[in-house]
Structures are given as C-alpha cells and as structure tokens.
Design an enzyme around this catalytic site. Structure first.
Site, PDB file in Angstrom:
ATOM      1  N   PRO A   2       1.841  -3.987   1.214  1.00 17.90           N
ATOM      2  CG  PRO A   2       1.996  -5.685  -0.356  1.00 17.90           C
ATOM      3  CD  PRO A   2       2.250  -5.386   1.086  1.00 17.90           C
ATOM      4  CD  GLU A   3      -0.694   2.022   2.147  1.00 19.52           C
ATOM      5  OE1 GLU A   3      -1.551   2.825   1.729  1.00 19.52           O
ATOM      6  OE2 GLU A   3       0.248   2.379   2.878  1.00 19.52           O
TER       7      GLU A   3
END
Length: 279
Positions: A2-3
C-alpha cells in the site's frame, strides 16, 4: 505494498469508526511481525481513549489518551478490517475491541507489517520516522524543496523520488504517474531538475495523490479499504501497468510507440518515451 493514498484511506476509515472510542481489550495472537509487538502492548493500551490519528509517510499513528501512540505499518500485504468478526480470521494477528463493541483487526499474511508503541511527543524521533522528508500534501513540500534535495544528485529522478528522506510516502505507482503528467523522463538525472520542471513535478505529485485518495486508492492483490471495499484509482492509471498500450496523451501519433517498461533499482518503471523524452 500500500502506498500513501491507500494508507491515507485506511487512516481516514479508522478515524471515522474509532476516534473517541475507548479500548476495552487488545488481543495479540502473534507478536512476531516484521518487528516484534511489545510484550506489554495489550496492557499498555487497555482502557485508553483513541484521541486522534495522523499519517506520516506510509505509517499510521493512532494517538491515545495518556500521551501514547500506536504506530501501524501495513507492510506488503497488511490491512485493517473494521468491525471484524468475533471468530478469528486467517492471519488476523491483532484485534482491538472497544467498549462500544466495535472491533478493529490487523490482518497480515506475510507478516511484513508492524505495530509498536511510542510516546506521542516522540513520534517524530521514532527511528523509522526520523529523517523523513516533507509530506507531499502539506505546505512544506514545494518546488524549492525538490530542487534543494536534487542538487548534485546524479541518480535518476524516478528512484530519487522514492527515497523517503526526499519526499515522505511516495511509492512506485504514483511516482510513475506523476512523472508522466509532468512530462519528465524517469531516467533523467535528479540534478537536471530545473525550476520550471520542479513546479510541474510538485503539482503533478499533489494532483495524482489527491485524485487517488478521492478514489479510495488503488486495489492491488492484497489491498482493500478498511470497510472491505475496493479502491478504484487503478482504473485511472495512465502509464503504470500499461506496457504496450497507446499513450493516453498522444494516441495515434506516429512517433509514439506506446507505454514502455524498464527496470530501475529493481522496480518496474512505466513511461511514454514520446511525452517524456525531453525530461
């Protein structure tokens, strides 16, 4: 992994569901994540009120009464599930149970994530957060900060932007998308960044992150939003994962060979050689 937009989406979901609640119980089923969860984790947070949330880079900080914060990192495959069921889910290593009955589960099949405790007034000196660069959605991230950081740096601009001491929270997907929007070649040495290019790039970074947050992030193999739904910004990707497809900026242009893929510092980079040739 996840960014920033995905982490921001998770944090906002947790904030809506959990803020001002009091932790009745914390169940730790496995302490051996990427870093061990403190042995006194459950006892330390029991009875504390959840007072607020903050995101720093790709980390979520849950601030509790009594001046303590829980640091959450989702790692490669971690996710937060709100209102998790009473029966344990596969790979659900930690569950917070609030006095009003709400449940918050941390699920991490690969165990590359982490939870830790830190005094709230020491968040910024916590080893994994200390030295991080400016937040790209906050006022201290400017074209001037980009220019200053890029001075004398000959590494390509794409991996340069992934250095967390340069900009906090940027990841592979959104750097590819921002460079495309700014018309900057990912192979350009960072020291070649000019003031006009820095203005375009800083704005492109903000725009792509804000649009992704609005869309709820990009749902990859493991990531879903905390209520279980999927983000949908992946449908707006212009170059990431679009190898061989026509460039959305120059469709039908004879000189454009479409989106191409190269490897930089072990990561896939997607770009349009025509649009980004003068980077």
């Amino acid at each position: 992994m996840p960014e920033l937009p995905e982490v921001e989406t998770v944090m906002r979901g947790m904030q809506i569901a959990l803020q001002n609640g009091t932790i009745k119980e914390a169940i730790v089923r496995r302490h051996d994540l990427r870093w061990r969860i403190p042995a006194d984790f459950s006892q330390t947070i029991k009875g504390r009120r959840i007072e607020g949330f903050r995101r720093r880079g790709k980390y979520i900080l849950m601030r509790l009464s009594g001046g303590m914060s829980i640091i959450w990192h989702l790692g490669m495959s971690g996710r937060v599930l709100l209102d998790s069921p009473t029966e344990p889910l596969p790979h659900e290593h930690v569950v917070l149970i609030l006095q009003d009955g709400k449940r918050c589960g941390y699920i991490d099949p690969r165990r590359f994530g982490m939870l830790d405790l830190v005094p709230t007034d020491q968040e910024d000196t916590y080893p994994l957060l200390a030295g991080m660069g400016p937040e790209p959605l906050e006022p201290d991230f400017t074209p001037k900060t980009l220019l200053a950081a890029s001075k004398n740096r000959r590494m390509p601009i794409k991996p340069f932007l992934l250095v967390q001491k340069v900009v906090a929270g940027l990841g592979n997907i959104y750097v590819c998308e921002a460079l495309f929007r700014a018309g900057i070649a990912p192979t350009m040495p960072a020291c070649n960044l000019t003031a006009p290019k820095a203005r375009k790039l800083a704005q492109a970074i903000r725009d792509v992150l804000e649009e992704a947050i609005e869309a709820g992030g990009s749902s990859l193999k493991d990531y879903v939003r905390p209520e279980g739904g999927l983000g949908y910004f992946q449908h707006a990707w212009r170059v990431y994962g679009q190898t061989g497809k026509p460039c959305p900026n120059c469709p039908g242009t004879p000189a454009c060979s479409g989106v191409q893929q190269i490897t930089q510092a072990g990561r896939s980079t997607f770009f349009c050689p025509q649009r980004q040739k003068n980077g």
